[in-house]
Design an enzyme around this catalytic site. Structure first.
Site, PDB file in Angstrom:
ATOM      1  N   GLY A  57       0.830  -1.207   0.000  1.00  0.00           N
ATOM      2  CA  GLY A  57       0.000   0.000   0.000  1.00  0.00           C
ATOM      3  C   GLY A  57       0.861   1.252   0.000  1.00  0.00           C
ATOM      4  O   GLY A  57       1.841   1.320   0.732  1.00  0.00           O
ATOM      5  N   ARG A 108       1.265  -5.077  -5.937  1.00  0.00           N
ATOM      6  CA  ARG A 108       1.267  -6.318  -5.162  1.00  0.00           C
ATOM      7  C   ARG A 108       1.700  -7.411  -6.146  1.00  0.00           C
ATOM      8  O   ARG A 108       1.263  -7.415  -7.282  1.00  0.00           O
ATOM      9  CB  ARG A 108      -0.110  -6.562  -4.560  1.00  0.00           C
ATOM     10  N   ASP A 166       3.959  -4.460   6.423  1.00  0.00           N
ATOM     11  CA  ASP A 166       4.137  -5.800   6.936  1.00  0.00           C
ATOM     12  C   ASP A 166       4.437  -6.841   5.840  1.00  0.00           C
ATOM     13  O   ASP A 166       5.389  -7.618   5.940  1.00  0.00           O
ATOM     14  CB  ASP A 166       2.785  -6.097   7.616  1.00  0.00           C
ATOM     15  N   THR A 202       3.747   2.841   5.746  1.00  0.00           N
ATOM     16  CA  THR A 202       2.332   2.439   5.741  1.00  0.00           C
ATOM     17  C   THR A 202       1.549   3.426   6.591  1.00  0.00           C
ATOM     18  O   THR A 202       2.030   3.839   7.645  1.00  0.00           O
ATOM     19  CB  THR A 202       2.138   1.005   6.294  1.00  0.00           C
ATOM     20  N   ASP A 233      -0.930   2.701   8.280  1.00  0.00           N
ATOM     21  CA  ASP A 233      -1.575   1.977   9.385  1.00  0.00           C
ATOM     22  C   ASP A 233      -0.833   2.067  10.721  1.00  0.00           C
ATOM     23  O   ASP A 233      -1.422   1.805  11.761  1.00  0.00           O
ATOM     24  CB  ASP A 233      -1.722   0.485   9.029  1.00  0.00           C
ATOM     25  N   ASP A 273       1.217   0.031  11.952  1.00  0.00           N
ATOM     26  CA  ASP A 273       1.056  -1.259  12.640  1.00  0.00           C
ATOM     27  C   ASP A 273       2.332  -2.095  12.701  1.00  0.00           C
ATOM     28  O   ASP A 273       2.258  -3.308  12.884  1.00  0.00           O
ATOM     29  CB  ASP A 273      -0.068  -2.067  11.973  1.00  0.00           C
ATOM     30  N   ARG A 322      -6.292  -1.520   8.536  1.00  0.00           N
ATOM     31  CA  ARG A 322      -6.341  -2.988   8.499  1.00  0.00           C
ATOM     32  C   ARG A 322      -6.777  -3.513   9.854  1.00  0.00           C
ATOM     33  O   ARG A 322      -7.861  -3.195  10.306  1.00  0.00           O
ATOM     34  CB  ARG A 322      -5.009  -3.561   8.047  1.00  0.00           C
TER      35      ARG A 322
HETATM   36  P1  ADP Z   1       2.203  -4.122   2.640  1.00  0.00           P
HETATM   37  O1  ADP Z   1       3.681  -4.120   2.473  1.00  0.00           O
HETATM   38  O2  ADP Z   1       1.611  -2.766   2.518  1.00  0.00           O
HETATM   39  O3  ADP Z   1       1.785  -4.863   3.906  1.00  0.00           O
HETATM   40  P2  ADP Z   1       1.250  -6.420   1.020  1.00  0.00           P
HETATM   41  O4  ADP Z   1       0.806  -7.218   2.208  1.00  0.00           O
HETATM   42  O5  ADP Z   1       0.363  -6.362  -0.143  1.00  0.00           O
HETATM   43  O6  ADP Z   1       1.565  -4.896   1.409  1.00  0.00           O
HETATM   44  O7  ADP Z   1       2.678  -6.991   0.565  1.00  0.00           O
HETATM   45  C1  ADP Z   1       3.377  -6.413  -0.501  1.00  0.00           C
HETATM   46  C2  ADP Z   1       4.071  -7.458  -1.305  1.00  0.00           C
HETATM   47  O8  ADP Z   1       5.047  -8.135  -0.497  1.00  0.00           O
HETATM   48  C3  ADP Z   1       3.200  -8.584  -1.846  1.00  0.00           C
HETATM   49  O9  ADP Z   1       2.490  -8.218  -3.010  1.00  0.00           O
HETATM   50  C4  ADP Z   1       4.233  -9.646  -2.141  1.00  0.00           C
HETATM   51  O10 ADP Z   1       4.896  -9.402  -3.355  1.00  0.00           O
HETATM   52  C5  ADP Z   1       5.237  -9.460  -0.988  1.00  0.00           C
HETATM   53  N1  ADP Z   1       4.946 -10.434   0.080  1.00  0.00           N
HETATM   54  C6  ADP Z   1       4.015 -10.358   1.037  1.00  0.00           C
HETATM   55  N2  ADP Z   1       4.014 -11.466   1.808  1.00  0.00           N
HETATM   56  C7  ADP Z   1       4.976 -12.280   1.310  1.00  0.00           C
HETATM   57  C8  ADP Z   1       5.487 -13.587   1.640  1.00  0.00           C
HETATM   58  N3  ADP Z   1       4.989 -14.285   2.657  1.00  0.00           N
HETATM   59  N4  ADP Z   1       6.504 -14.073   0.897  1.00  0.00           N
HETATM   60  C9  ADP Z   1       7.016 -13.378  -0.129  1.00  0.00           C
HETATM   61  N5  ADP Z   1       6.578 -12.170  -0.507  1.00  0.00           N
HETATM   62  C10 ADP Z   1       5.587 -11.615   0.197  1.00  0.00           C
END
Ligand code: ADP
Length: 326
Positions: free
Chosen positions: A14, A75, A106, A129, A131, A133, A175
Site C-alpha cells: 500500500g 502487489r 508488513d 504504511t 496503518d 502497525d 487494516r
Molecule cells: P504491505 O507491504 O503494505 O503490507 P502487502 O501485504 O500487499 O503490502 O505486501 C506487498 C508485497 O510483499 C506482496 O504483493 C508480495 O509481493 C510481498 N509479500 C508479502 N508477503 C509475502 C510472503 N509471505 N513471501 C514473499 N513475498 C511476500
C-alpha cells in the site's frame, strides 16, 4: 560477504504519503556515501519483471512534497513463490545490485525476510504504511499525514452532523490496527472510537449506547477502524438501525482519500531520517533489519520482530476519548 557497491530501492504494498521523501533520502544518502543507486519499479514486480533504472541525485528532485511514489507500487504474487524470487535474484545480479532498501508495510518486510533467507541478500526495510502497525517503531511513514487527513474530514462531517443532529460512523483505514481510528477520534474530538484491539473483548457499540451516549449532545461522531472484527461502519450502522431505531444514523467511509496528499512535515522528516539511516545501516554491515523510530532515535529492528510482534494500543488513549466525550 561481497562489498556493497550498488543499492536497489523499491516501494511496495500500500502506498503512503512520504514514500517519495524516503526515496529521495535513500538515493542521496547512498550517493553521498559512494554507492550507485538503482530504482526498481512497481515493488517486487519490477524486480521479478526486470523494470529497473539507474537513479542519480537529480532523479529525486522536487518530490519531497509529493504523495504517492514515483517508483509506483504493486502487489506481486509471483514474488511469494520460490520461482518468482529466483527470477528477482537473477535480475538483481544482471544489474549488479548488491543490497536492497525496501519501503513498505508488513507484507513487504515479510517478502524481504523470505528473499534474504534464500539468497543471502542484505536488505534494509523502511516502514512505509499509513496503518502504523509495525512493531519496533513509534511511527511509520504516512501515518501522520493520514491522521491529519482524517482530522480534516471529521471537522467537515461535524458541521453537517451537528446541523442535522445525526449519529455518524466514520470508517477509517488501518487494516487490523486501531491507531488511525483512536488518534483520529482524539484529534477530531469524536465521541468514540471502535477498534479491533478492543472489539474482541467487549461489545463496544452496546457500551457506547448504554453509557448515556448522545444525552447531552446534538450530534455524535464515532470513528470505526475498518476490520471484520469491528464490523466496519456499515455493519455498526446496520446494528444501530435494528437495535436502536431512535437514532438517525449515517455512514462515511473515508477510503483511499486517506492514502493521498502532500506529506506533513513530520512524515517528511521521518522519511528523510529513515532513508539516511537505511544507508548508514548498510554501511555498518547491518542486514535484514527495519529502521525504527524509538523516541526520536533511529534504531534497527530485526525483520522477524517487526513483523511478528504485535504493536499494542495504549488503553489510556481509549479512556481519554471516553472522558473527553461527556
Ligand atoms: P504491505 O507491504 O503494505 O503490507 P502487502 O501485504 O500487499 O503490502 O505486501 C506487498 C508485497 O510483499 C506482496 O504483493 C508480495 O509481493 C510481498 N509479500 C508479502 N508477503 C509475502 C510472503 N509471505 N513471501 C514473499 N513475498 C511476500
Amino acid at each position: 560477504m561481497t562489498k556493497i557497491k550498488t543499492i536497489g530501492m523499491l516501494t511496495s504494498g500500500g502506498d503512503a504519503p512520504g514514500m517519495n521523501a524516503a526515496l529521495r533520502a535513500v538515493t542521496r544518502a547512498a550517493i553521498y556515501n559512494g554507492f550507485k543507486v538503482k530504482g526498481i519499479y512497481r515493488g517486487y514486480r519490477g524486480l521479478v519483471e526486470n523494470e529497473i533504472a539507474d537513479f542519480q541525485a537529480q532523479d529525486v528532485s522536487n518530490i519531497i512534497h509529493r504523495g504517492g511514489t514515483i517508483l509506483r507500487t504493486a502487489r506481486c504474487n509471483e514474488f511469494k513463490t520460490v520461482e518468482g524470487r529466483k527470477k528477482a535474484f537473477e535480475n538483481m545480479k544482471k544489474h549488479d545490485i548488491d543490497a536492497l532498501v525496501v519501503i513498505g508495510g508488513d507484507g513487504t518486510l515479510t517478502g524481504a525476510r523470505e528473499f534474504a533467507r534464500e539468497f543471502d541478500v542484505p536488505i534494509v526495510g523502511i516502514p512505509g504504511t499509513i496503518d502504523n502497525d509495525l512493531y519496533g517503531t513509534d511511527h511509520t511513514i504516512g501515518y501522520d499525514t493520514a491522521l491529519n487527513t482524517i482530522m480534516w474530514c471529521v471537522d467537515r462531517i461535524r458541521d453537517t452532523a451537528n446541523s442535522h443532529e445525526r449519529l455518524f460512523f466514520i470508517e477509517v483505514m488501518g487494516r487490523n490496527a486501531g491507531f488511525l481510528a483512536l488518534n483520529g477520534a482524539i484529534a477530531g474530538g469524536a465521541e468514540a472510537a471502535i477498534i479491533p484491539e478492543i472489539s474482541i473483548e467487549q461489545d463496544q457499540l452496546a457500551e457506547l449506547i448504554e453509557h448515556g451516549f448522545r444525552t447531552t449532545k446534538k450530534s455524535s461522531i464515532v470513528l470505526v477502524a475498518e476490520s471484520p472484527i469491528t464490523g466496519g461502519a456499515m455493519g455498526l450502522a446496520e446494528r444501530v438501525r435494528n437495535e436502536y431505531p431512535q437514532y438517525d444514523v449515517r455512514v462515511t467511509i473515508l477510503g483511499h482519500l486517506q492514502r493521498g496528499g502532500s506529506p506533513t512535515a513530520q512524515d517528511r522528516i521521518l522519511a528523510s531520517r529513515m532513508g539516511a539511516a537505511a544507508i548508514d545501516a548498510l554501511v555498518e554491515g547491518q542486514r535484514n533489519v527495519m529502521i525504527g523510530d524509538d523516541d526520536e532515535k533511529m534504531v534497527y529492528v530485526p525483520f522477524s520482530k517487526a513483523i511478528k510482534n504485535e504493536k499494542t494500543i495504549d488503553p489510556q488513549l481509549l479512556q481519554t476519548v471516553h472522558e473527553l466525550s461527556i
